[in-house]
Motif scaffolding. Structure first.
Motif, PDB file in Angstrom:
ATOM      1  N   PRO A   1       0.911  -1.142  -0.048  1.00  0.00           N
ATOM      2  CA  PRO A   1      -0.019  -0.146   0.048  1.00  0.00           C
ATOM      3  C   PRO A   1       0.973   1.098   0.044  1.00  0.00           C
ATOM      4  O   PRO A   1       2.064   1.270   0.685  1.00  0.00           O
ATOM      5  N   ALA A   2       0.617   2.350  -0.559  1.00  0.00           N
ATOM      6  CA  ALA A   2       1.342   3.619  -0.916  1.00  0.00           C
ATOM      7  C   ALA A   2       1.482   4.016   0.500  1.00  0.00           C
ATOM      8  O   ALA A   2       2.825   4.482   0.550  1.00  0.00           O
ATOM      9  N   ASP A   3       0.767   4.073   1.431  1.00  0.00           N
ATOM     10  CA  ASP A   3       1.059   4.716   2.966  1.00  0.00           C
ATOM     11  C   ASP A   3       2.022   3.926   3.642  1.00  0.00           C
ATOM     12  O   ASP A   3       2.382   4.176   4.552  1.00  0.00           O
ATOM     13  N   LYS A   4       2.330   2.580   3.059  1.00  0.00           N
ATOM     14  CA  LYS A   4       3.234   1.685   3.889  1.00  0.00           C
ATOM     15  C   LYS A   4       4.822   1.427   3.220  1.00  0.00           C
ATOM     16  O   LYS A   4       5.482   0.890   3.524  1.00  0.00           O
ATOM     17  N   SER A   5       4.731   2.242   2.070  1.00  0.00           N
ATOM     18  CA  SER A   5       5.778   1.939   1.159  1.00  0.00           C
ATOM     19  C   SER A   5       7.150   2.901   1.837  1.00  0.00           C
ATOM     20  O   SER A   5       6.894   4.238   2.013  1.00  0.00           O
ATOM     21  N   GLN A   6       8.289   2.514   1.597  1.00  0.00           N
ATOM     22  CA  GLN A   6       9.310   3.225   1.962  1.00  0.00           C
ATOM     23  C   GLN A   6      10.284   3.529   0.665  1.00  0.00           C
ATOM     24  O   GLN A   6      11.330   3.874   0.590  1.00  0.00           O
ATOM     25  N   GLY A   7       9.575   3.320  -0.566  1.00  0.00           N
ATOM     26  CA  GLY A   7      10.381   3.484  -1.785  1.00  0.00           C
ATOM     27  C   GLY A   7      10.856   2.272  -2.592  1.00  0.00           C
ATOM     28  O   GLY A   7      10.590   1.330  -2.143  1.00  0.00           O
ATOM     29  N   TRP A   8      11.638   2.473  -3.499  1.00  0.00           N
ATOM     30  CA  TRP A   8      11.959   1.477  -4.557  1.00  0.00           C
ATOM     31  C   TRP A   8      13.327   1.571  -4.266  1.00  0.00           C
ATOM     32  O   TRP A   8      13.952   2.372  -4.375  1.00  0.00           O
ATOM     33  N   PHE A   9      14.042   0.224  -4.436  1.00  0.00           N
ATOM     34  CA  PHE A   9      15.325  -0.253  -4.204  1.00  0.00           C
ATOM     35  C   PHE A   9      16.010  -1.153  -5.295  1.00  0.00           C
ATOM     36  O   PHE A   9      15.052  -2.080  -5.648  1.00  0.00           O
ATOM     37  N   PRO A  10      17.076  -0.727  -5.832  1.00  0.00           N
ATOM     38  CA  PRO A  10      17.503  -1.858  -6.867  1.00  0.00           C
ATOM     39  C   PRO A  10      18.069  -3.203  -6.334  1.00  0.00           C
ATOM     40  O   PRO A  10      18.563  -3.249  -5.025  1.00  0.00           O
ATOM     41  N   PHE A  11      17.576  -4.056  -7.014  1.00  0.00           N
ATOM     42  CA  PHE A  11      18.233  -5.586  -6.670  1.00  0.00           C
ATOM     43  C   PHE A  11      18.902  -6.144  -7.825  1.00  0.00           C
ATOM     44  O   PHE A  11      18.469  -5.911  -9.064  1.00  0.00           O
ATOM     45  N   GLY A  12      19.759  -6.877  -7.683  1.00  0.00           N
ATOM     46  CA  GLY A  12      20.306  -7.791  -8.738  1.00  0.00           C
ATOM     47  C   GLY A  12      19.535  -8.848  -9.144  1.00  0.00           C
ATOM     48  O   GLY A  12      18.467  -9.120  -8.396  1.00  0.00           O
ATOM     49  N   LEU A  13      19.542  -9.485 -10.404  1.00  0.00           N
ATOM     50  CA  LEU A  13      18.657 -10.275 -10.661  1.00  0.00           C
ATOM     51  C   LEU A  13      18.756 -11.820 -10.046  1.00  0.00           C
ATOM     52  O   LEU A  13      17.647 -12.337  -9.643  1.00  0.00           O
ATOM     53  N   LYS A  14      19.571 -12.085  -9.377  1.00  0.00           N
ATOM     54  CA  LYS A  14      19.855 -13.264  -8.424  1.00  0.00           C
ATOM     55  C   LYS A  14      19.159 -13.068  -7.211  1.00  0.00           C
ATOM     56  O   LYS A  14      18.330 -14.080  -6.827  1.00  0.00           O
ATOM     57  N   CYS A  15      19.368 -11.801  -6.614  1.00  0.00           N
ATOM     58  CA  CYS A  15      18.691 -11.752  -5.286  1.00  0.00           C
ATOM     59  C   CYS A  15      17.152 -11.518  -5.384  1.00  0.00           C
ATOM     60  O   CYS A  15      16.498 -11.738  -4.589  1.00  0.00           O
ATOM     61  N   ALA A  16      16.656 -11.067  -6.676  1.00  0.00           N
ATOM     62  CA  ALA A  16      15.304 -10.738  -6.573  1.00  0.00           C
ATOM     63  C   ALA A  16      14.549 -11.807  -7.190  1.00  0.00           C
ATOM     64  O   ALA A  16      13.171 -11.832  -7.353  1.00  0.00           O
ATOM     65  N   ARG A  17      15.246 -12.899  -7.153  1.00  0.00           N
ATOM     66  CA  ARG A  17      14.309 -14.082  -7.661  1.00  0.00           C
ATOM     67  C   ARG A  17      13.045 -14.588  -6.902  1.00  0.00           C
ATOM     68  O   ARG A  17      12.205 -14.908  -7.531  1.00  0.00           O
ATOM     69  N   LYS A  18      13.299 -14.382  -5.605  1.00  0.00           N
ATOM     70  CA  LYS A  18      12.164 -14.818  -4.762  1.00  0.00           C
ATOM     71  C   LYS A  18      11.482 -13.562  -3.856  1.00  0.00           C
ATOM     72  O   LYS A  18      12.329 -12.977  -3.265  1.00  0.00           O
ATOM     73  N   THR A  19      10.279 -13.163  -4.219  1.00  0.00           N
ATOM     74  CA  THR A  19       9.980 -12.123  -3.526  1.00  0.00           C
ATOM     75  C   THR A  19       8.549 -12.521  -2.500  1.00  0.00           C
ATOM     76  O   THR A  19       7.952 -13.543  -3.068  1.00  0.00           O
ATOM     77  N   PRO A  20       8.335 -12.131  -1.428  1.00  0.00           N
ATOM     78  CA  PRO A  20       8.969 -11.040  -0.924  1.00  0.00           C
ATOM     79  C   PRO A  20      10.278 -11.376  -0.264  1.00  0.00           C
ATOM     80  O   PRO A  20      10.556 -12.473  -0.025  1.00  0.00           O
ATOM     81  N   ILE A  21      11.403 -10.375  -0.032  1.00  0.00           N
ATOM     82  CA  ILE A  21      12.412 -10.678   0.573  1.00  0.00           C
ATOM     83  C   ILE A  21      12.380  -9.930   1.781  1.00  0.00           C
ATOM     84  O   ILE A  21      12.238  -8.801   1.811  1.00  0.00           O
TER      85      ILE A  21
END
Length: 76
Positions: free
Chosen positions: A49-69
């Motif tokens: 939800p927008a009111d719970k977001s701390q923003g967007w952060f970059p991840f490498g392809l390998k680390c971003a394989r499984k979400t949520p992290i």
């Protein structure tokens, strides 16, 4: 799950070109994940939800394989 947000690493600020999870330098493309302040997890687009977001952060392809992290599973 919604579509992933891919960003060219060259479009990121020079001090933001490392993976937010492992700290390694990013390749040509990063996956942007949103930080949820409620439980310190990173998610794909549309999962926080927008009111719970701390923003967007970059991840490498390998680390971003499984979400949520969960931030505790990242190795700085």
């Amino acid at each position: 799950m919604t579509d992933r947000w891919y960003e060219k690493t060259s479009d990121l600020a020079p001090d933001n070109r490392t993976c937010s999870c492992c700290g390694r330098e990013l390749s040509a493309v990063a996956i942007m994940l949103e930080h949820d302040q409620r439980d310190d997890t990173y998610h794909d687009r549309g999962d926080v939800p927008a009111d719970k977001s701390q923003g967007w952060f970059p991840f490498g392809l390998k680390c971003a394989r499984k979400t949520p992290i969960h931030i505790r599973n990242c190795k700085p």
